[in-house]
Each structure stands twice: as C-alpha cells, then as structure tokens.
Design a protein around this motif. Structure first.
Motif, PDB file in Angstrom:
ATOM      1  N   TRP A   1       0.897  -1.277  -0.017  1.00  0.00           N
ATOM      2  CA  TRP A   1      -0.016   0.060  -0.013  1.00  0.00           C
ATOM      3  C   TRP A   1       0.765   1.607   0.060  1.00  0.00           C
ATOM      4  CZ3 TRP A   1      -5.329  -1.306   0.317  1.00  0.00           C
ATOM      5  CH2 TRP A   1      -6.378  -0.171   0.121  1.00  0.00           C
ATOM      6  N   SER A   2       2.101   1.191  -0.088  1.00  0.00           N
ATOM      7  CA  SER A   2       2.862   2.398   0.055  1.00  0.00           C
ATOM      8  C   SER A   2       2.980   3.007  -1.412  1.00  0.00           C
ATOM      9  CB  SER A   2       4.335   2.242   0.194  1.00  0.00           C
ATOM     10  OG  SER A   2       4.879   1.131  -0.633  1.00  0.00           O
ATOM     11  N   LEU A   3       2.514   2.658  -2.564  1.00  0.00           N
ATOM     12  CA  LEU A   3       2.319   3.200  -3.763  1.00  0.00           C
ATOM     13  C   LEU A   3       0.750   3.469  -4.309  1.00  0.00           C
ATOM     14  CD1 LEU A   3       5.152   1.734  -5.855  1.00  0.00           C
ATOM     15  CD2 LEU A   3       4.870   4.086  -4.742  1.00  0.00           C
ATOM     16  N   ARG A   4      -0.159   3.442  -3.291  1.00  0.00           N
ATOM     17  CA  ARG A   4      -1.401   3.645  -3.342  1.00  0.00           C
ATOM     18  C   ARG A   4      -2.174   4.770  -2.618  1.00  0.00           C
ATOM     19  NH1 ARG A   4      -3.766  -0.587  -6.170  1.00  0.00           N
ATOM     20  NH2 ARG A   4      -2.756  -2.611  -6.168  1.00  0.00           N
TER      21      ARG A   4
ATOM     22  N   ASN B   1       4.411  12.382  -7.515  1.00  0.00           N
ATOM     23  CA  ASN B   1       3.599  11.475  -6.560  1.00  0.00           C
ATOM     24  C   ASN B   1       4.235  10.608  -5.519  1.00  0.00           C
ATOM     25  OD1 ASN B   1       1.794  12.163  -8.425  1.00  0.00           O
ATOM     26  ND2 ASN B   1       1.461  10.078  -9.350  1.00  0.00           N
ATOM     27  N   ARG B   2       3.759  10.698  -4.269  1.00  0.00           N
ATOM     28  CA  ARG B   2       4.321   9.917  -3.410  1.00  0.00           C
ATOM     29  C   ARG B   2       3.361   9.865  -2.020  1.00  0.00           C
ATOM     30  NH1 ARG B   2       6.640  15.186  -1.976  1.00  0.00           N
ATOM     31  NH2 ARG B   2       7.278  15.506   0.127  1.00  0.00           N
ATOM     32  N   ARG B   3       3.926   8.847  -1.058  1.00  0.00           N
ATOM     33  CA  ARG B   3       3.348   8.838   0.053  1.00  0.00           C
ATOM     34  C   ARG B   3       3.918   9.130   1.172  1.00  0.00           C
ATOM     35  NH1 ARG B   3      -0.860   5.589   1.106  1.00  0.00           N
ATOM     36  NH2 ARG B   3      -0.779   6.633   2.972  1.00  0.00           N
ATOM     37  N   VAL B   4       3.577   9.922   2.172  1.00  0.00           N
ATOM     38  CA  VAL B   4       3.949  10.069   3.433  1.00  0.00           C
ATOM     39  C   VAL B   4       3.202   9.214   4.488  1.00  0.00           C
ATOM     40  CG1 VAL B   4       4.603  11.626   5.241  1.00  0.00           C
ATOM     41  CG2 VAL B   4       5.058  12.214   2.989  1.00  0.00           C
ATOM     42  N   ASN B   5       3.734   7.972   4.953  1.00  0.00           N
ATOM     43  CA  ASN B   5       2.713   7.357   5.811  1.00  0.00           C
ATOM     44  C   ASN B   5       3.223   7.025   7.186  1.00  0.00           C
ATOM     45  OD1 ASN B   5       4.631   5.193   5.318  1.00  0.00           O
ATOM     46  ND2 ASN B   5       4.035   4.703   3.459  1.00  0.00           N
TER      47      ASN B   5
END
Length: 745
Positions: free
Chosen positions: A111-114, A222-226
């Motif tokens: 899920w790090s690219l969703r 595009n990126r995620r900060v999680n």
C-alpha cells in the motif's frame, strides 16, 4: 472526523482555575476582566469588545443556488446546475509499478504506492516555472490529502482482518481469565497495509484539454508519507536537547528522528507553500502486553492525559489499538515492535516506551520537493491536532497559527512565530519552515462570559504562577516538557474547556478566526459557560444529550494583530434540527439549512464563502452528513441571545452572548453525502470555479465480516460509476457548475 473511542481525557483531579477564582467570590459571568502577564492574570485590563461590535450591520451578499433537501440516499446530492466527478479513491495506484485496485481486498503490495484511506483535510499547490510553488492557477498542481483512517480496516483484506489464522473477526478480544486483551497473531502483510494506508497522499493533478481535472498516475511528484516515513524532530534551539530526550527510542537513541505520521485529520497551508498534516487521534495505536510493569509515574500521567493505555498498568492493559504489535516477528522487526510501548529494556534507548511521544504534532511537508524530509514541529505543541490555520500574512509582522485539540473538553491554541513575515520566503520550502515554525510562543485560549478572551502563554513560569498545586498532578521539568505535554500545561493555566474544538478557518476578508465545536456529550447544565452555553436533551429517534448538535465560535484579535493577547468572540451558528424548538434551535435554522455536528471548516479565497462540513451521529436517521455554504459577516453583527438550559431535570442555567440567525439567504445546504460518510476536506482553484471535496468512510457502519459476506451500509462510489463496484471507498470529488461559473455565488 472519526473520533478517539475515549473522547474525554481531561479528567485531572487538579483544581481547575475556575474553581480557584470561584473561591474568591467571583461569579462565572465576571470571571476574568484582565489579560495575562507573567505573574498575574489581572495585569492587562480587557474591554467589553463584543458589546462595542454588537450593532454592526449584517453582510448583504446572498447565495445563488437552491438548497438541496436532506437525504439518506447512497449518493452525492448537489444543487441543480452542478455536477461532480471522482478524482481518486482509496487504493487507486499512484505508480505504474503496481496493478489497478481490485476492491476485493486481494492486493499483495504493501500500500505504499496507493492512495490512502479516510480522505480528510487537503490543499492544492500549483506548480509554477521551474517546478516552484505559486499561488497562481497554472492548471498543473499537486493535491495533498490527509488520511485519517480509524479502525474499519476490514475492507482492505479479502475476508476481513485475520487473528490467530482466523479471518473475518475482530483481531482481539478481552479475556476475563487473564484480565487483559488477547491479541493473538496477525499476518505481517495485513498489518503493513494498515500502517501504510495512513498518512498523506501527494498526487499530481492536471486540467485536461476539456478543462476536467485528472490525477497523473506516473508523476515524479507522486508519493506517500505514511506511518513509516522517516521524520525530523524540530523545535526551539534553546530546548531541542531536552525535547530529544522525550523522543529517545530503539529506532533513534539520539531522539533526532522518528517514523511516520498517523490519523492526519485537519491540515494547514503555510504562506511559503508547504503543508501541515495535523496528527489527531493517534493515541490508541499503542499496546502493553498483559503483565507489563508500570512505566514511571510521569510517563503514566502523560499517557493518561492523552488517552494512551488508560487502564491500570500493572497486569492489565488498555485497548490494543490496531493490533499492529501482534505480528510474530515483532521482537526482531521494529516495524511492528514499535507499537508495544511497555518498557522491557534497561533504558528508553532499548525499547519503544517513548514512541507515543513522537506523535501528536503538526508535520510539515514540502509537496513539490519529494526529497525533502518531513519535520515534526514540536514548538507548536503536542495534542490531538485538528487543523493549523495561518493568520493573514503581513510583511514585517509575526504569523499566528490557530489550532484545535479534537476531544471533548479540550482547548484552542495559538502559535505565534518569532520571525516576521518576509514575502521573499514564498517557495523556500522546509528552510522557511525552520525559520518560522521552530521559534515562537505557544498560547491557549480562555473565553470569558462577557464576550472577551485572553491568550495565556504556555511556559513554566505561568504554570507556577497560576497553579502551583498542579505539580501534584504533573510536574513540569522544563519548557520541553510543556511542549510535549501541552494538554497538561493548558489545564494547569485554566484554559476554557470547549465542546470538541475541531477545524479552524480564517475569514480572508477581515482576518477573523472561526472554530467548529463539533459536539460534547459530557456538557452539563452545571458546567455550561458563555462559549459553550448549551446543555440539552435531543429526544428524537437518536437520543443524545449534552451539546449533541455542536456550534461554531469565532473571534477577532485585538487590533487585528497576530500577537494580540486579547480577543472578542461570539457564536456564529448553533447546529440543531429545524424542529428542535426555540430553546435549542437558537440560530433559527430551517429545513433548508439545519445541520448537526459541524466539523470541517474552510473559507473560499475567491468568494469569501464559509464552507461548513459535518460529521454527525445525532441526525443521521433523517439525513446523511453534508456541506453547507454560509455568508460569514463579522464578530458582533448579531444581538444578545439568552440560553435557558434544562437537562435531565437539572435546574436551568442562563447564558447571554452575541449571536445571529443568518437566514436561508446566507446559509444553505449545498451537498449531502452517501450513507455512513463524513463530508470533510475542501479546497478550490483560485478562480473559485472548481471545488475539491473529500467524502470519508462511506459505509462506516458496515459490520466486520462474520459467518457470511459483508452487509454493506454503502457501496459508493462504485454505485455511481467509479471504479470496481462493491466495497465502499473514501474519495476526492471535483465539483463544477455546468455553466462554468463561480461556485456558490
């Protein structure tokens, strides 16, 4: 927003400052007539500012759309002449490296690219020449979206969450035999999905040749900060060493860095073009196994004030959060072991007892620089942050950031920068953040019953001067302790306990500050006050009591200055059902504009409309949550209103304040969301012709999977044509007028 299961952590036995004043024979109506100096609360006289403003003429502007009716349909309802499209939804990919979302819970990636879940606060950052931030609409932008994400993670897995090899049931249960919670074991792949769908999604969006906004799947921005992203711990230079001592963990024994951000709810946008992701109800993610020994007394007092492991410590644990420490490899894999906050090591550097101290901050992110490391801005305090809205920037003057703490009976705060605003800092990213957000003063608000208010600085000197006895509850070692245990500090200096302060917003026309008081089930007749004046029984089909429908308060700083220590306030609107009666429906709401539990709050820079979003559980038998438009006016533009309370047979109390009834011309329902959803998060293009709105957790009340299939409360947005049908998904929608005009006016 989706809330902490334990709403009220303000249970200190310490004498409240109101009680100290009461002993001196001061009435509640005349509690404070002065501001706060370093030693005495009465050193700066206050004016009756609301009285001076009470006879101003109301705003003449009117809304230009037909109010939509209340709805319990599983769809988006908009006024005639408006339409929407879905921009992106939970699970949509932000890279071509992974497949499209199935909406079956069968994904094998982490899920790090969703796109994350529980879309919440958001803002738009236009991309200018050379990729720099600009406030001008270039038709290319980055949309930054918070993901609050609470406990309904069963949709991410094919058959619901798995515990001890059994899927489709809750991951834990209370064991009477052991007196604690038996977590069992959970699959690593499930837990990684749940950790990584939290945080923030940063996604490039563009307006295509038809003028429609789309997100770009394969963008370098595009990126995620999680929940696992490395973060920098940043704070005042004079106190940074002490701050780091609170952050020491096995991950970083120096306390200079931490990992991840959780429960990002409201947000803030800085004048220099960065994003503040506010960490709200982060406290319930941690766990102590059965038989764990007590942490030291100060840590225990800190955790109890924030709702981290509230049950007795020795031998009995509190609720097990998300069960993220229940992975078999947690002893050797800190991605999972960090959620166990017991203290098995000889020192804090050998375990994760301090892990909760690394959450509860405003996290600054540079949306246009993927290489920039996010920073936790400790100078702005640690609590359940709900939005961080900036004052109107004035060259050569300090900035103020206004913040709510989202729980019952918590407080409203203000951070004032030491540095003065320089417009040349626009686009300077995290360097500008270090300049403005590391050094400054932190204040908490006290609302007096006469319509005046004071900002009380949170420092050790004021705590000692105003409430020396509070050391028996929590003894502050230094200023770093104040910044990390801000809730304790605010209680010690006698701040006003509010009816769940959530989003704040700044009126761009006059700089006045608005805050939503979403609701408060623990408000009683005995503890009402001017700023929180209602305690009543809502005796319809969803019986609630306290202040179940909420209200919106607003205030004007003395002289309009961000550095002011005094302000004037009034109540902008009271939520209520239109047939609730005059004693409850104080804003004279009608069938076209009645609402309950205001939560999200945002002003359009283009039109000046105040947009109000709801997160309600008191009126959902009649309508789903909604978005309303209001013409705001200004503090004091109404008249005196008297509230007569009578709850549960208690004697009525009387509170008088300045308020107003806007009428349908200035307050109308614009949107109703699908079943089970909260309407939250809003931003726009600078011409006011495109509105981005978030729909969070449709189908929230869908039960966890048992013996049979899911029984969905909602199937939105698949039932309206977006993506695979079936399971409900949070989403960002794009709203436009069909004639291309400005929205709302």
């Amino acid at each position: 927003m989706a809330h902490h299961p334990i709403d009220d952590c303000n249970l200190s036995d310490a004498e409240h400052f109101q009680e100290v004043l009461a002993r001196g024979r001061l009435s509640r109506r005349h509690l404070i007539q002065g501001g706060l100096g370093m030693a005495a609360l009465s050193s700066i006289p206050l004016m009756g500012m609301s009285e001076a403003l009470a006879h101003q003429k109301p705003h003449k502007k009117q809304l230009d759309f037909d109010a939509v009716a209340k709805s319990i349909a599983d769809q988006i309802v908009l006024p005639a002449g408006y339409s929407f499209t879905v921009l992106h939804a939970t699970g949509d990919r932000i890279s071509n490296e992974i497949p499209d979302y199935t909406n079956l819970g069968t994904e094998t990636d982490d899920w790090s690219l969703r796109v994350g879940d529980h879309h919440d606060g958001m803002d738009i950052f236009h991309v200018g020449p050379r990729g720099r931030y600009t406030e001008r609409d270039t038709r290319r932008a980055v949309l930054v979206v918070n993901h609050e994400s609470s406990a309904d993670a069963h949709f991410f897995h094919a058959n619901g969450q798995t515990s001890n090899g059994v899927s489709g049931k809750k991951f834990s249960q209370f064991s009477a035999a052991s007196g604690g919670w038996d977590l069992g074991t959970r699959p690593e792949s499930e837990v990684l999905k749940e950790i990584n769908h939290h945080g923030v999604s940063i996604v490039e969006v563009r307006s295509n040749r038809h003028g429609d906004w789309e997100y770009v799947v394969e963008s370098e921005l595009n990126r995620r900060v999680n929940g696992q992203t490395p973060m920098r711990i940043a704070g005042p230079a004079a106190h940074l060493a002490d701050i780091r001592s609170f952050m020491v963990t096995r991950y970083d024994p120096t306390g200079r860095t931490s990992r991840g951000t959780l429960n990002n709810c409201g947000h803030g946008k800085t004048p220099w073009g960065t994003y503040l992701a506010c960490e709200e109800n982060w406290a319930t993610y941690f766990y102590m196994p059965n038989g764990s020994v007590d942490v030291d007394a100060k840590t225990k007092a800190s955790r109890q004030r924030y709702g981290v492991i509230r049950a007795p410590f020795t031998g009995v644990t509190g609720a097990p959060g998300q069960g993220w420490s229940a992975v078999a490899s947690k002893a050797t894999d800190d991605r999972f072991g960090r959620w166990d906050v017991s203290a098995p090591g000889a020192t804090a550097a050998q375990d994760f007892r301090n892990e909760p101290n690394t959450f509860g901050f405003n996290v600054e992110i540079d949306p246009l620089n993927p290489d920039a490391v996010p920073a936790k801005r400790v100078a702005m305090g640690r609590f359940a942050h709900e939005a961080a809205v900036c004052s109107i920037p004035v060259k050569g003057k300090p900035l103020a950031f206004y913040m709510g703490c989202d729980s019952q009976n918590e407080y409203i705060y203000k951070f004032v920068t030491k540095a003065v605003w320089d417009p040349r800092d626009e686009g300077r990213g995290m360097a500008a953040g270090d300049k403005y957000l590391n050094e400054g003063k932190l204040f908490v608000a006290r609302f007096n019953d006469d319509g005046s208010g004071v900002w009380i600085e949170l420092n050790t000197a004021n705590i000692t001067a105003l409430n020396p006895g509070y050391a028996a509850t929590y003894a502050f070692a230094n200023q770093a302790d104040v910044l990390v245990n801000t809730r304790h500090a605010a209680t010690a200096v006698g701040a006003t306990r509010m009816d769940r302060p959530e989003w704040g917003a700044i009126n761009p026309k006059n700089g006045e500050v608005y805050f939503t008081m979403t609701n408060n089930s623990s408000r009683t007749v005995a503890n009402t006050d001017g700023a929180n004046p209602r305690a009543y029984a809502d005796n319809d089909g969803l019986t609630r009591s306290g202040n179940p429908n909420g209200h919106i308060i607003r205030f004007r700083e003395l002289g309009g200055a961000a550095t002011a220590l005094q302000f004037a306030w009034d109540i902008f609107l009271f939520g209520a059902e239109e047939d609730a009666g005059a004693g409850i429906n104080l804003s004279e709401l009608t069938d076209k504009n009645d609402f309950s539990s205001p939560d999200g709050l945002w002003f359009s820079q283009a039109t000046g409309i105040c947009w109000i979003q709801t997160d309600d559980g008191a009126y959902t038998d009649t309508t789903n949550c909604m978005l309303l438009a209001a013409i705001p006016g200004r503090v004091g533009d109404g008249g005196p209103i008297t509230v007569q309370n009578n709850l549960g047979g208690a004697a009525g109390s009387e509170n008088t304040f300045i308020g107003a009834a806007l009428g349908e011309a200035r307050l109308r329902r614009f949107l109703v969301g699908p079943k089970g959803s909260e309407v939250t998060g809003i931003t726009e293009t600078d011409d006011g012709r495109t509105l981005f709105v978030n729909i969070q957790h449709p189908g929230e009340s869908t039960p966890a999977l048992g013996a049979g299939p899911f029984n969905f409360q909602s199937q939105w947005p698949g039932n309206e044509g977006y993506g695979p049908a079936g399971r409900p998904r949070s989403a960002t929608i794009v709203i436009t007028r069909e004639d291309g005009g400005v929205i709302g006016l």
